[in-house]
Design an enzyme around this catalytic site. Structure first.
Site, short mmCIF file in Angstrom:
data_model
loop_
_atom_site.label_atom_id
_atom_site.label_comp_id
_atom_site.label_asym_id
_atom_site.label_seq_id
_atom_site.Cartn_x
_atom_site.Cartn_y
_atom_site.Cartn_z
N ASP A 243 -17.03 24.72 -62.50
CA ASP A 243 -16.53 24.39 -63.83
C ASP A 243 -17.08 25.33 -64.89
O ASP A 243 -18.01 26.11 -64.64
CB ASP A 243 -16.94 22.95 -64.19
CG ASP A 243 -16.16 21.91 -63.41
OD1 ASP A 243 -15.03 22.21 -62.98
OD2 ASP A 243 -16.68 20.79 -63.25
N TYR B 124 -26.08 23.14 -53.76
CA TYR B 124 -26.16 23.27 -55.21
C TYR B 124 -27.57 22.94 -55.67
O TYR B 124 -28.24 22.07 -55.11
CB TYR B 124 -25.18 22.32 -55.91
CG TYR B 124 -23.74 22.71 -55.78
CD1 TYR B 124 -23.12 23.53 -56.73
CD2 TYR B 124 -22.97 22.26 -54.71
CE1 TYR B 124 -21.79 23.89 -56.61
CE2 TYR B 124 -21.64 22.62 -54.58
CZ TYR B 124 -21.05 23.43 -55.53
OH TYR B 124 -19.73 23.79 -55.41
#
Length: 245
Positions: A53, A111
């Site tokens: 994003d 992540y």
């Protein structure tokens, strides 16, 4: 047809995310495609492993593109790094099997999320971490994290854009660590729904602040209601750290 795998690092702070939005606008994919297309003399699409994003960073994003002509890897790397903006870096170029697909062939993604957990702000990390100015209870966060490891329906940890056939994902590991003013969260899994990592982090922050009981996590997973998690962690603290194939 020749297929090339790119390993990419980027500072996502000023970009609108990875995915091109119809043209070569201010996205990571758009910037890289524009330079590759100029290099090979024809419009070329790249396929990214993770569609990060706006504001999200990458230490090891992986993408691939195809070319009619055989290219010299080190020359491709040099060309791309010469013409890409300095907040995008190509760290490796490798010719791979023609069936290699960066998105569909990935087996695991990791992540990393960085929380600056001091009362005062950190001006150097404001675009690269989330500031939580109240002390987090890391022990409780670690207890909550245990409930999220394994194969679960993660509907409650996604947003309305997640319209996959299956909302089941497997989280392999979920670690909560303290280091020099930071609380860092590292999560690995076979795949992640849209906003899933940021909502997992948000839930752990709520637990760390005493706003959510660690033992409530199994019930939240079972209920599959997106409104159960109120905190969506900021994009600025999120990094795509590693991809395995």
């Amino acid at each position: 047809m020749h297929n090339y795998k790119l390993t990419i690092q980027y500072d996502g702070a000023r970009f609108k995310g990875w995915q091109r939005l119809g043209n070569n606008d201010n996205t990571i994919q758009g910037k890289i495609e524009s330079v590759i297309s100029e290099m090979v003399g024809k419009e070329t699409e790249i396929i990214g492993c993770s569609r990060t994003d706006a504001g999200v960073h990458a230490l090891n994003q992986v993408a691939n593109f195809q070319s009619d002509e055989k290219l010299v890897e080190h020359k491709v790397k040099k060309y791309l790094n010469q013409y890409l903006p300095n907040d995008i870096s190509i760290t490796n170029v490798e010719e791979v099997h023609d069936r290699f697909h960066a998105r569909y062939n990935s087996k695991a993604k990791t992540y990393l999320y960085k929380i600056w957990n001091e009362e005062h702000t950190n001006p150097f990390m404001r675009k690269y971490s989330m500031h939580v100015n109240k002390k987090l209870n890391v022990k409780s966060m670690k207890e909550a994290a245990k409930h999220l490891v394994g194969s679960h329906d993660f509907t409650a940890f996604s947003n309305a854009k997640s319209k996959k056939k299956s909302m089941v994902r497997e989280v392999y590991t979920l670690e909560v660590m303290e280091e020099a003013g930071f609380v860092q969260i590292r999560v690995s899994g076979n795949g992640f729904l849209h906003n899933m990592v940021r909502k997992i982090v948000g839930a752990l922050i709520e637990v760390g602040l005493g706003q959510l009981d660690a033992e409530a996590i199994p019930q939240i997973l079972e209920a599959k209601q997106r409104n159960q998690i109120n905190c969506l962690a900021e994009a600025s603290g999120l990094y795509l750290e590693n991809v395995e194939f």
